[in-house]
Write an enzyme that holds these catalytic residues in place. Structure first.
Site, PDB file in Angstrom:
ATOM      1  CB  CYS A 153      -0.955   0.004   1.189  1.00 36.28           C
ATOM      2  SG  CYS A 153      -2.195  -1.304   1.137  1.00 36.28           S
TER       3      CYS A 153
ATOM      4  CE  LYS B 275     -15.432   6.046   4.672  1.00 34.00           C
ATOM      5  NZ  LYS B 275     -16.150   5.939   3.398  1.00 34.00           N
TER       6      LYS B 275
ATOM      7  CB  CYS C 102     -14.215   0.257   5.075  1.00 32.80           C
ATOM      8  SG  CYS C 102     -14.659  -0.719   6.520  1.00 32.80           S
TER       9      CYS C 102
ATOM     10  CG  HIS D  88      -5.955   2.064  -0.884  1.00 30.46           C
ATOM     11  ND1 HIS D  88      -4.833   2.714  -1.364  1.00 30.46           N
ATOM     12  CD2 HIS D  88      -5.494   1.102  -0.011  1.00 30.46           C
ATOM     13  CE1 HIS D  88      -3.753   2.181  -0.817  1.00 30.46           C
ATOM     14  NE2 HIS D  88      -4.120   1.202  -0.010  1.00 30.46           N
TER      15      HIS D  88
END
Length: 381
Positions: free
Chosen positions: A83, A325, A200, A329
């Site tokens: 990430c 958010k 999430c 991602h």
């Protein structure tokens, strides 16, 4: 060797982050990079770009995605740190400049996970002490110990989601442009306690590009140069097997922050940093990062969330474009997207979400699932 003030960012570009069913990864790379070319005043990349650094988690072809998309056949390096890949791409570019290997380089992070036909990352990791091995499951493990020790709860996490959703409505290239309330967050369906749906980050497709040059050459480009004050990456023992892990922090973030502050000459980050983009894959991750980055003491997040410290109007605005958010991602792109946002903030080009007078900006990108962390600090004179 310190990287401080050896390189400058002179151009940035970013696609609209979204579920992009009509464009290929190559299309997104072209869109982001050509926006960065225009921003940097680069009209002949074959002459003006010396090398390319790129990163993607889900690439089918590897770095050749970038060279073929751009028809730019230069020294080409692929970088990977899960990430944190997007920040690592820019770090590699800065190190190459600082080492004297190149004068001007292109860094591009991209990913198109939606084409895989699944809604989340692959569940192909080791178990988490015999618990489900999903990212939500990992990060949720830290919630109960933190809540019990410091008195925070789902309401504080909900306020982070509400803040980032609001900021995302002000960012033209964000995925989610939807105001939400604390009640919306608390009443949403549960994913992994205490994370409901709005706690999430989503997965999206996206690409972001950064052009880095020698600091002494930066004035040859049209926009205000943004100096790299620090960019670093650090790791820590795996939190799921570390017997000393207390589930109240991410040690890799603490280690990377200390390294970055030393490099940038920062001893009071809360007072010296003007704006920050943090890795908010889950609301709790952002909360812990306030403290792990040394913005506030351990356990103080609850009172700072209540007082609005990290809102656009607060003392230290965090995730001014809505963060993961609101952007989602796309793994290889997120860290580069954060650096794009900080560059716009420092140049005074962030529009309705502009933090007035910002001179020093931090980005924070957890990676190495989740044993690593990359941090950058950018500044303008």
């Amino acid at each position: 060797m310190s990287l401080r003030d050896r390189a400058a960012i002179v151009g940035v570009g970013c696609t609209h982050f979204m579920e992009n069913w009509t464009s290929s990864a190559e299309d997104m790379i072209v869109d982001a990079v050509f926006e960065a070319y225009a921003d940097a005043g680069i009209e002949d990349p074959n002459r003006q770009i010396d090398a390319v650094f790129c990163g993607s988690l889900y690439s089918a072809m590897g770095p050749v995605d970038v060279s073929e998309a751009l028809k730019l056949y230069k020294p080409l390096t692929s970088v990977y740190n899960y990430c944190a890949t997007g920040t690592e791409v820019v770090r590699a570019a800065v190190m190459a400049i600082a080492a004297g290997a190149y004068d001007t380089v292109l860094a591009v992070g991209y990913d198109k996970p939606k084409d895989r036909g699944v809604s989340g990352p692959p569940v192909a990791f080791r178990g988490v002490r015999d618990l489900p091995a999903t990212p939500a499951g990992w990060f949720a493990l830290a919630a109960a110990p933190y809540f019990a020790k410091f008195g925070a709860g789902r309401e504080e996490l909900a306020q982070i989601a509400v803040k980032n959703h609001h900021n995302g409505t002000l960012a033209p290239k964000s995925f989610l442009k939807k105001e939400i309330t604390v009640e919306d967050v608390l009443n949403a369906r549960m994913i992994a306690w205490p994370f409901g749906l709005y706690d999430c980050a989503a997965q999206t497709d996206g690409a972001a590009a950064v052009i880095v040059t020698r600091a002494d050459l930066a004035r040859n480009h049209p926009k205000q140069p943004v100096l790299v004050k620090a960019i670093t990456s650090h790791c820590a023992p795996h939190p799921h097997t570390d017997p000393d892990h207390d589930f109240l922090r991410w040690k890799a973030t603490e280690n990377a922050a200390q390294d970055a502050y030393r490099m940038a000459g920062i001893d009071d980050p809360f007072r010296q940093i003007d704006v920050a983009q943090l890795h908010d894959c889950f609301t709790l991750t952002e909360l812990l990062s306030y403290e792990d980055l040394g913005f506030i003491p351990k356990g103080a997040a609850k009172e700072h969330i209540a007082s609005g410290t990290f809102t656009l109007a607060g003392e230290l605005p965090v995730n001014t474009d809505g963060g993961l958010k609101s952007f989602g991602h796309p793994t290889g792109a997120s860290g580069a997207r954060m650096i794009v946002e900080n560059t716009l903030q420092l140049r005074g080009e962030a529009g309705a979400r502009q933090v007035q007078g910002a001179k020093l900006a931090l980005s924070h990108n957890i990676g190495g699932y989740p044993t690593g962390c990359a941090v950058s600090i950018l500044g303008v004179e």
